[in-house]
Design a protein around this motif. Structure first.
Motif, PDB file in Angstrom:
ATOM      1  N   ILE A  24       0.833  -1.208   0.000  1.00 36.86           N
ATOM      2  CA  ILE A  24       0.000   0.000   0.000  1.00 36.86           C
ATOM      3  C   ILE A  24       0.863   1.251   0.000  1.00 36.86           C
ATOM      4  CG2 ILE A  24      -1.657   1.322   1.394  1.00 36.86           C
ATOM      5  CD1 ILE A  24      -2.799  -1.495   2.214  1.00 36.86           C
ATOM      6  N   LEU A  25       1.933   1.231   0.759  1.00 37.97           N
ATOM      7  CA  LEU A  25       2.824   2.403   0.774  1.00 37.97           C
ATOM      8  C   LEU A  25       3.475   2.616  -0.593  1.00 37.97           C
ATOM      9  CD1 LEU A  25       4.429   1.990   4.305  1.00 37.97           C
ATOM     10  CD2 LEU A  25       2.677   3.654   3.604  1.00 37.97           C
ATOM     11  N   ASN A  26       3.694   1.538  -1.320  1.00 42.48           N
ATOM     12  CA  ASN A  26       4.248   1.636  -2.674  1.00 42.48           C
ATOM     13  C   ASN A  26       3.189   1.970  -3.720  1.00 42.48           C
ATOM     14  OD1 ASN A  26       6.955   1.139  -2.015  1.00 42.48           O
ATOM     15  ND2 ASN A  26       6.574  -1.065  -1.955  1.00 42.48           N
ATOM     16  N   ASP A  27       1.928   1.629  -3.416  1.00 42.35           N
ATOM     17  CA  ASP A  27       0.818   1.906  -4.333  1.00 42.35           C
ATOM     18  C   ASP A  27      -0.397   2.323  -3.509  1.00 42.35           C
ATOM     19  OD1 ASP A  27      -1.176   2.054  -6.219  1.00 42.35           O
ATOM     20  OD2 ASP A  27      -0.960  -0.015  -6.932  1.00 42.35           O
ATOM     21  N   PRO A  28      -0.480   3.605  -3.133  1.00 41.71           N
ATOM     22  CA  PRO A  28      -1.559   4.077  -2.270  1.00 41.71           C
ATOM     23  C   PRO A  28      -2.973   3.806  -2.789  1.00 41.71           C
ATOM     24  CG  PRO A  28       0.184   5.704  -2.357  1.00 41.71           C
ATOM     25  CD  PRO A  28       0.510   4.655  -3.387  1.00 41.71           C
ATOM     26  N   SER A  29      -3.110   3.547  -4.078  1.00 44.61           N
ATOM     27  CA  SER A  29      -4.455   3.248  -4.603  1.00 44.61           C
ATOM     28  C   SER A  29      -5.018   1.954  -4.000  1.00 44.61           C
ATOM     29  CB  SER A  29      -4.422   3.146  -6.129  1.00 44.61           C
ATOM     30  OG  SER A  29      -3.735   1.976  -6.544  1.00 44.61           O
ATOM     31  N   LEU A  30      -4.176   1.165  -3.347  1.00 45.16           N
ATOM     32  CA  LEU A  30      -4.618  -0.084  -2.730  1.00 45.16           C
ATOM     33  C   LEU A  30      -5.193   0.119  -1.328  1.00 45.16           C
ATOM     34  CD1 LEU A  30      -1.583  -2.352  -3.738  1.00 45.16           C
ATOM     35  CD2 LEU A  30      -3.855  -2.283  -4.808  1.00 45.16           C
ATOM     36  N   PHE A  31      -5.062   1.334  -0.784  1.00 41.10           N
ATOM     37  CA  PHE A  31      -5.510   1.583   0.592  1.00 41.10           C
ATOM     38  C   PHE A  31      -6.978   1.240   0.788  1.00 41.10           C
ATOM     39  CE2 PHE A  31      -7.328   4.124   3.982  1.00 41.10           C
ATOM     40  CZ  PHE A  31      -6.447   3.870   5.023  1.00 41.10           C
ATOM     41  N   ASP A  32      -7.818   1.632  -0.148  1.00 41.41           N
ATOM     42  CA  ASP A  32      -9.258   1.399  -0.032  1.00 41.41           C
ATOM     43  C   ASP A  32      -9.568  -0.089   0.155  1.00 41.41           C
ATOM     44  OD1 ASP A  32     -11.934   2.659  -0.159  1.00 41.41           O
ATOM     45  OD2 ASP A  32     -12.167   1.339  -1.899  1.00 41.41           O
ATOM     46  N   GLU A  33      -8.834  -0.943  -0.519  1.00 39.29           N
ATOM     47  CA  GLU A  33      -9.081  -2.375  -0.387  1.00 39.29           C
ATOM     48  C   GLU A  33      -8.800  -2.845   1.039  1.00 39.29           C
ATOM     49  OE1 GLU A  33      -7.658  -6.757  -1.965  1.00 39.29           O
ATOM     50  OE2 GLU A  33      -7.007  -5.000  -3.098  1.00 39.29           O
ATOM     51  N   ASN A  50       2.656   7.157   6.496  1.00 39.02           N
ATOM     52  CA  ASN A  50       2.066   8.103   5.539  1.00 39.02           C
ATOM     53  C   ASN A  50       0.627   8.384   5.945  1.00 39.02           C
ATOM     54  OD1 ASN A  50       1.267   9.650   3.397  1.00 39.02           O
ATOM     55  ND2 ASN A  50       1.677   8.121   1.827  1.00 39.02           N
ATOM     56  N   LYS A  51       0.463   9.196   6.988  1.00 38.36           N
ATOM     57  CA  LYS A  51      -0.880   9.417   7.522  1.00 38.36           C
ATOM     58  C   LYS A  51      -1.829  10.095   6.534  1.00 38.36           C
ATOM     59  CE  LYS A  51      -0.328  13.707  10.106  1.00 38.36           C
ATOM     60  NZ  LYS A  51      -0.598  14.346  11.382  1.00 38.36           N
ATOM     61  N   LYS A  52      -1.271  10.710   5.497  1.00 41.05           N
ATOM     62  CA  LYS A  52      -2.132  11.354   4.498  1.00 41.05           C
ATOM     63  C   LYS A  52      -3.099  10.363   3.844  1.00 41.05           C
ATOM     64  CE  LYS A  52       0.953  15.145   3.469  1.00 41.05           C
ATOM     65  NZ  LYS A  52       1.754  15.847   2.483  1.00 41.05           N
ATOM     66  N   LEU A  53      -2.726   9.095   3.837  1.00 42.52           N
ATOM     67  CA  LEU A  53      -3.611   8.085   3.251  1.00 42.52           C
ATOM     68  C   LEU A  53      -4.885   7.900   4.088  1.00 42.52           C
ATOM     69  CD1 LEU A  53      -1.056   5.340   2.147  1.00 42.52           C
ATOM     70  CD2 LEU A  53      -2.231   7.023   0.707  1.00 42.52           C
ATOM     71  N   LEU A  54      -4.805   8.140   5.386  1.00 43.89           N
ATOM     72  CA  LEU A  54      -5.955   7.936   6.272  1.00 43.89           C
ATOM     73  C   LEU A  54      -6.869   9.152   6.354  1.00 43.89           C
ATOM     74  CD1 LEU A  54      -3.709   5.840   7.322  1.00 43.89           C
ATOM     75  CD2 LEU A  54      -5.133   5.759   9.347  1.00 43.89           C
ATOM     76  N   ILE A  55      -6.339  10.331   6.085  1.00 42.33           N
ATOM     77  CA  ILE A  55      -7.119  11.562   6.271  1.00 42.33           C
ATOM     78  C   ILE A  55      -8.463  11.546   5.533  1.00 42.33           C
ATOM     79  CG2 ILE A  55      -7.112  14.072   5.893  1.00 42.33           C
ATOM     80  CD1 ILE A  55      -4.061  13.946   6.588  1.00 42.33           C
ATOM     81  N   PRO A  56      -8.534  11.112   4.277  1.00 40.60           N
ATOM     82  CA  PRO A  56      -9.842  11.097   3.615  1.00 40.60           C
ATOM     83  C   PRO A  56     -10.830  10.098   4.233  1.00 40.60           C
ATOM     84  CG  PRO A  56      -8.054  10.917   2.011  1.00 40.60           C
ATOM     85  CD  PRO A  56      -7.446  10.766   3.365  1.00 40.60           C
ATOM     86  N   PHE A  57     -10.347   9.230   5.114  1.00 36.59           N
ATOM     87  CA  PHE A  57     -11.181   8.197   5.714  1.00 36.59           C
ATOM     88  C   PHE A  57     -11.573   8.520   7.160  1.00 36.59           C
ATOM     89  CE2 PHE A  57      -9.299   6.207   2.111  1.00 36.59           C
ATOM     90  CZ  PHE A  57     -10.182   5.217   1.710  1.00 36.59           C
ATOM     91  N   LEU A 114      -5.120   6.035  16.446  1.00 33.48           N
ATOM     92  CA  LEU A 114      -5.231   6.782  15.195  1.00 33.48           C
ATOM     93  C   LEU A 114      -5.728   8.199  15.439  1.00 33.48           C
ATOM     94  CD1 LEU A 114      -6.714   4.087  12.770  1.00 33.48           C
ATOM     95  CD2 LEU A 114      -4.327   4.843  12.955  1.00 33.48           C
ATOM     96  N   PHE A 115      -6.726   8.347  16.312  1.00 36.17           N
ATOM     97  CA  PHE A 115      -7.238   9.688  16.608  1.00 36.17           C
ATOM     98  C   PHE A 115      -6.114  10.573  17.153  1.00 36.17           C
ATOM     99  CE2 PHE A 115     -11.732   7.843  17.539  1.00 36.17           C
ATOM    100  CZ  PHE A 115     -12.017   7.797  16.193  1.00 36.17           C
ATOM    101  N   LEU A 116      -5.272  10.018  17.988  1.00 32.43           N
ATOM    102  CA  LEU A 116      -4.156  10.785  18.540  1.00 32.43           C
ATOM    103  C   LEU A 116      -3.226  11.255  17.417  1.00 32.43           C
ATOM    104  CD1 LEU A 116      -2.696  11.846  21.048  1.00 32.43           C
ATOM    105  CD2 LEU A 116      -1.535   9.627  21.193  1.00 32.43           C
ATOM    106  N   GLN A 117      -2.931  10.379  16.482  1.00 31.55           N
ATOM    107  CA  GLN A 117      -2.033  10.719  15.379  1.00 31.55           C
ATOM    108  C   GLN A 117      -2.679  11.677  14.376  1.00 31.55           C
ATOM    109  OE1 GLN A 117       1.211   9.810  15.238  1.00 31.55           O
ATOM    110  NE2 GLN A 117       0.815   8.948  17.250  1.00 31.55           N
ATOM    111  N   LEU A 118      -3.984  11.586  14.228  1.00 28.64           N
ATOM    112  CA  LEU A 118      -4.678  12.348  13.187  1.00 28.64           C
ATOM    113  C   LEU A 118      -5.317  13.651  13.685  1.00 28.64           C
ATOM    114  CD1 LEU A 118      -6.431   9.333  11.430  1.00 28.64           C
ATOM    115  CD2 LEU A 118      -4.577  10.726  10.471  1.00 28.64           C
ATOM    116  N   LYS A 119      -5.220  13.942  14.978  1.00 31.79           N
ATOM    117  CA  LYS A 119      -5.944  15.081  15.540  1.00 31.79           C
ATOM    118  C   LYS A 119      -5.702  16.382  14.775  1.00 31.79           C
ATOM    119  CE  LYS A 119      -7.065  17.712  19.606  1.00 31.79           C
ATOM    120  NZ  LYS A 119      -6.621  18.222  20.889  1.00 31.79           N
ATOM    121  N   ASN A 120      -4.466  16.656  14.423  1.00 29.21           N
ATOM    122  CA  ASN A 120      -4.165  17.919  13.726  1.00 29.21           C
ATOM    123  C   ASN A 120      -4.763  17.974  12.325  1.00 29.21           C
ATOM    124  OD1 ASN A 120      -2.769  18.882  15.928  1.00 29.21           O
ATOM    125  ND2 ASN A 120      -0.795  18.157  15.173  1.00 29.21           N
ATOM    126  N   ASP A 121      -5.227  16.841  11.822  1.00 25.54           N
ATOM    127  CA  ASP A 121      -5.832  16.781  10.494  1.00 25.54           C
ATOM    128  C   ASP A 121      -7.354  16.674  10.568  1.00 25.54           C
ATOM    129  OD1 ASP A 121      -3.285  16.542   8.908  1.00 25.54           O
ATOM    130  OD2 ASP A 121      -3.070  14.838  10.271  1.00 25.54           O
TER     131      ASP A 121
END
Length: 172
Positions: free
Chosen positions: A26-35, A62-69, A92-99
């Motif tokens: 997934i880190l090599n191909d972020p389009s796989l994150f949704d799966e 790469n927390k940017k992958l989680l932000i849309p979710f 995750l909430f702790l890591q994503l709070k600023n986003d």
């Protein structure tokens, strides 16, 4: 298709199985994150445990992958009645709070407060106490809400829960 769900099945329930390999894909191909995200809805609890582990690893890398979710974590994943999912959400909430938006933070706080009141799993309680304590440093309402729950948990028969509650209370 990568068939992550099948690849996450089997083996010892406490092992990572193919989690690390899938995270690297997934880190090599972020389009796989949704799966991988959709594997949270597997009927196999081991798959869901490994998905949670994968989410933490992806968030660190790469927390940017989680932000849309974030909304889906709040509205869908938070309803999964599985300890590993709930303790992962606190992390995750702790890591994503600023986003997160103010409303998302409010919803995450309510989810964690509910877990602190109702959940019995020691890891859920520990991770939730930790995140809420950090958040309480900048939230006066949470700072007032948290201590009575920490006092209750400091009397828990499980030493790990009681000790964590005491440490968290002292940190406020």
């Amino acid at each position: 298709m990568s068939n992550f769900e099948e690849r996450l099945k089997g083996g010892h329930p406490n092992s990572l199985g193919n989690t690390v390999e899938i995270v690297e894909e997934i880190l090599n191909d972020p389009s796989l994150f949704d799966e991988l995200f959709h594997c949270y809805f597997s009927t196999d609890e081991v798959v869901r445990l490994r998905v949670s582990n994968g989410m933490k690893r992806i968030c660190k890398a790469n927390k940017k992958l989680l932000i849309p979710f974030i909304d889906r974590f709040l509205n869908e994943i938070s309803k999964i009645d599985q300890a590993s999912t709930q303790w992962t959400l606190s992390q995750l909430f702790l890591q994503l709070k600023n986003d997160m938006s103010a409303n998302q933070i409010k919803n995450a706080t309510e989810i964690m407060k509910n877990n602190l009141i109702h959940h019995q799993d020691w890891i859920v309680l520990s991770q939730t106490m930790e995140t809420l304590a950090i958040w309480a440093k900048n939230d006066e309402d949470l700072k007032k809400w948290l201590p009575p729950h920490l006092i209750r948990l400091s009397n828990d028969k499980r030493k790990s829960v009681a000790k964590k509650a005491g440490k968290v209370k002292a940190s406020l």
